[in-house]
Motif scaffolding. Sequence first.
Motif, PDB file in Angstrom:
ATOM      1  N   GLU A 120      -4.646 -12.510  56.143  1.00 46.36           N
ATOM      2  CA  GLU A 120      -5.201 -12.302  57.477  1.00 46.36           C
ATOM      3  C   GLU A 120      -4.930 -10.895  58.002  1.00 46.36           C
ATOM      4  N   ASP A 121      -3.684 -10.545  58.039  1.00 47.23           N
ATOM      5  CA  ASP A 121      -3.355  -9.256  58.638  1.00 47.23           C
ATOM      6  C   ASP A 121      -2.199  -8.572  57.909  1.00 47.23           C
ATOM      7  N   PRO A 123      -7.616  -6.144  57.725  1.00 44.07           N
ATOM      8  CA  PRO A 123      -7.726  -5.200  58.830  1.00 44.07           C
ATOM      9  C   PRO A 123      -6.655  -4.101  58.818  1.00 44.07           C
ATOM     10  N   ASP A 142     -11.641  -7.032  53.505  1.00 42.13           N
ATOM     11  CA  ASP A 142     -11.656  -7.628  54.839  1.00 42.13           C
ATOM     12  C   ASP A 142     -10.279  -7.643  55.490  1.00 42.13           C
ATOM     13  N   ASP A 150      -4.755  -0.744  58.234  1.00 45.39           N
ATOM     14  CA  ASP A 150      -5.141   0.644  58.008  1.00 45.39           C
ATOM     15  C   ASP A 150      -4.298   1.156  56.846  1.00 45.39           C
TER      16      ASP A 150
END
Lengths: 204, 204
Positions: free
Chosen positions: A122-123, B183, B181, B185
């Motif tokens: 997800e992140d 997120p 996908d 950076d």
Amino acid sequence: MKKQSPRTRRHIRTRQAILDAALSIVHEDGPDGLSMRTLADRIDYSPAGLYEYFGSKEEIIAEVCDEGHRRLAAYMLEVESSLSSTDYLYGIGLAYIRFALENPDHFLLMFSSPQMAGDAPEDALPQDSESSYGILLHGIERGIDAGAFHVRPGFGLSEMGYAAWTLVHGMAMLRVTALRDVPLDLDAADHQALLNFMRGLQAA
Amino acid sequence: MKKQSPRTRRHIRTRQAILDAALSIVHEDGPDGLSMRTLADRIDYSPAGLYEYFGSKEEIIAEVCDEGHRRLAAYMLEVESSLSSTDYLYGIGLAYIRFALENPDHFLLMFSSPQMAGDAPEDALPQDSESSYGILLHGIERGIDAGAFHVRPGFGLSEMGYAAWTLVHGMAMLRVTALRDVPLDLDAADHQALLNFMRGLQAA
DNA sequence: TGTACATCAGTGAACGCGCGTTCACTGATGTAC
DNA sequence: TGTACATCAGTGAACGCGCGTTCACTGATGTAC
């Protein structure tokens, strides 16, 4: 736990047979060889029968990818954890590459498109100890703990992990695509590249 | 040199229009969006008309890949050659990654299967100064000449080049597939990984 | 234990689609005299 | 410059194929009483 009905057991067995067939088609003929018809043929089914077990072809491919990631992790987990931290890291890096070389089409399928790349988190990068990236991270952590690698501002564990992953992934990918038909023996070059990576981790 | 007949000029122009259309379809809809029908539609042709210019769909894809390799090289050649040898190498590595991020589908097509990977040489890595690998090699050579990088037994120019290529290729590939996908950076992580690579080249 | 019914796994045929490529053709462009 | 012919670029329709999926069905398996 043993309260599965015969029907359920049969269902599970058939489902597994379908996945096994899908796996071997991918290994033998590549991802393009896998269709609902070739798959049904392989287990003497009608194509429609497959929909008793999977909702769509996509679902089957997703399972094949997941199984690939499990096998990749298994390759890396085979490395003797009793080795010195640098030899250990070196070994799991080579295991990643070896998996790709021994299962080129499966590896390509696992990483050939965004949605297929099972690990996508997800992140954050996937850190669990059963994913290839997690195992790589753990190997680096051992080197840090042993004082073999230098931690620097801006280049901590996750940066080191990312650097290692991209390096071995690049080797695996290039040897399976651009360099597949190149007759060069690149094993020595892989070793040297990994050593250079670790030299960077050690440099003052 | 200017003795082309109007017919020849028209032929060349149309051929180029077909390739341009193929390029933009790949960029807009990905490799799967490219069929002889969608391609013909794009330039208001009948599908059969394309065979006046190309023998098969494969031929068109091969040209699209070649053009991709030329553009990738162009990205790398844009880097200021007046930079210090380490900044220069750093810059061309980032240019490789930037090309992939800005042209993900084109990049994937170029490297998605063995036969498509235009660079594949006979018995050595492609060294010409107009290929991405050749440019990478040249960047490393500058660092060696400037005394910035240490040459070791078993880790000379081509091993360094191979290590650099696999590193940037892995970053490019992962960010375009598994991490597309995500997120996060990752630019800073790319920078650090490249710095670590160069630290390895410099380490005593 | 035997029977009646419900559920389920698997079939065979078909739907509709998009694909790469071929082919007989036609109208336009170029060439020869 | 004008005419007759040859070459060429592009068309429209079709071929044959393999694809994922749906659907009405049937025979087998399991359940309830």
